[in-house]
Design a protein around this motif. Sequence first.
Motif, PDB file in Angstrom:
ATOM      1  N   SER A   1      42.716 -23.638 -25.447  1.00  0.00           N
ATOM      2  CA  SER A   1      42.769 -22.693 -26.586  1.00  0.00           C
ATOM      3  C   SER A   1      41.338 -22.208 -26.720  1.00  0.00           C
ATOM      4  O   SER A   1      40.297 -22.612 -26.228  1.00  0.00           O
ATOM      5  N   CYS A   2      41.220 -20.856 -27.577  1.00  0.00           N
ATOM      6  CA  CYS A   2      40.089 -20.541 -27.870  1.00  0.00           C
ATOM      7  C   CYS A   2      39.536 -21.330 -29.006  1.00  0.00           C
ATOM      8  O   CYS A   2      40.254 -22.282 -29.788  1.00  0.00           O
ATOM      9  N   MET A   3      38.201 -21.178 -29.501  1.00  0.00           N
ATOM     10  CA  MET A   3      37.763 -22.173 -30.473  1.00  0.00           C
ATOM     11  C   MET A   3      38.347 -21.934 -31.696  1.00  0.00           C
ATOM     12  O   MET A   3      38.361 -22.792 -32.466  1.00  0.00           O
ATOM     13  N   ASN A   4      38.620 -20.606 -32.249  1.00  0.00           N
ATOM     14  CA  ASN A   4      39.093 -20.500 -33.463  1.00  0.00           C
ATOM     15  C   ASN A   4      40.639 -21.213 -33.531  1.00  0.00           C
ATOM     16  O   ASN A   4      41.129 -21.811 -34.485  1.00  0.00           O
ATOM     17  N   CYS A   5      41.375 -21.092 -32.284  1.00  0.00           N
ATOM     18  CA  CYS A   5      42.675 -21.600 -32.509  1.00  0.00           C
ATOM     19  C   CYS A   5      42.537 -23.220 -32.430  1.00  0.00           C
ATOM     20  O   CYS A   5      43.382 -23.972 -33.336  1.00  0.00           O
ATOM     21  N   PHE A   6      41.627 -23.776 -31.950  1.00  0.00           N
ATOM     22  CA  PHE A   6      41.144 -25.174 -31.893  1.00  0.00           C
ATOM     23  C   PHE A   6      41.081 -25.496 -32.996  1.00  0.00           C
ATOM     24  O   PHE A   6      41.625 -26.674 -33.599  1.00  0.00           O
ATOM     25  N   LEU A   7      40.181 -25.139 -33.887  1.00  0.00           N
ATOM     26  CA  LEU A   7      39.714 -25.298 -35.085  1.00  0.00           C
ATOM     27  C   LEU A   7      40.660 -25.160 -36.284  1.00  0.00           C
ATOM     28  O   LEU A   7      40.526 -25.951 -37.140  1.00  0.00           O
ATOM     29  N   SER A   8      41.404 -24.394 -36.097  1.00  0.00           N
ATOM     30  CA  SER A   8      42.469 -24.108 -37.002  1.00  0.00           C
ATOM     31  C   SER A   8      42.181 -23.924 -38.410  1.00  0.00           C
ATOM     32  O   SER A   8      42.624 -24.389 -39.309  1.00  0.00           O
ATOM     33  N   GLY A   9      41.070 -23.188 -38.553  1.00  0.00           N
ATOM     34  CA  GLY A   9      40.350 -22.901 -39.784  1.00  0.00           C
ATOM     35  C   GLY A   9      39.256 -24.074 -40.335  1.00  0.00           C
ATOM     36  O   GLY A   9      38.768 -24.250 -41.481  1.00  0.00           O
TER      37      GLY A   9
END
Length: 264
Positions: A87-95
């Motif tokens: 996953s990209c970092m944004n999707c991994f972190l999910s906010g």
Amino acid sequence: MGLLSNRVTRESLKAGDHIYSWRTAYIYAHHGIYVGDDKVVHFTRRGQEVGTGTVLDVLLTSSGPARSREICPSCTTAQDEHGVVVSCMNCFLSGGVLYRFEYAVSPALFLAKARGGTCTLAVSDDDDTVVHRAKYLLENGFRCYNIFKSNCEDFAIYCKTGLVVINEGTIGQSGQAVSIIGGPLAAVLSTPLRLVTTNVYGMAATAVGVYCASRYAADIGMRRDVVKIQVEDLTSRLNIGLLQVVEPQISMNLAPQSTRIISQ
């Protein structure tokens, strides 16, 4: 690394770092391996972190990539046969907020951490080896998902150390799984104190001591039921139901063990 937090910036990351982000009001964290170029390889239960059939299903949320109406071109979905995704970092972190899992910490610092799943006494392998393991497992899959024995943190710890728990009857490498189990265990073991004392501080101190001792003894850097296995051998042996022990762990003054095959 701070005493209370392992929070880091994206700019400070390097390929091979074990990262995590807390979910559901700090009840549970999702872990992965940063492989560079804003990409994270992580282990999900076929895109769904929950599914234990217990009350945990109410508390834990999905650790898969963040869901949206638009499909992120940088991310992959979990394959039918395994749940390792990139996953990209944004999707991994999910906010969520970005944290880095720490390795080879001192016993004092390990015990000072009030929460499991943030650090370990074990030593990490070099970054190239870590990235190789993560990418290999992305293509070939990891073990069957189990919240207590083979979860996202277990996956990341294996990528970093190559260590696998060989006793199927025990919990895996995951420090947060130990914390989930250790809390109630500490409360139960400290309950008999009520028969001899009404001092709430004494009972609390005992519960904290039991909790810390359980975390320390179950840490991957202290356990005797772990072995080091090459990633290629791990996946091939799991496919046929056998686990080949080719390089037992030699750490913490433990004597080398002989090579053996263990039935899964």
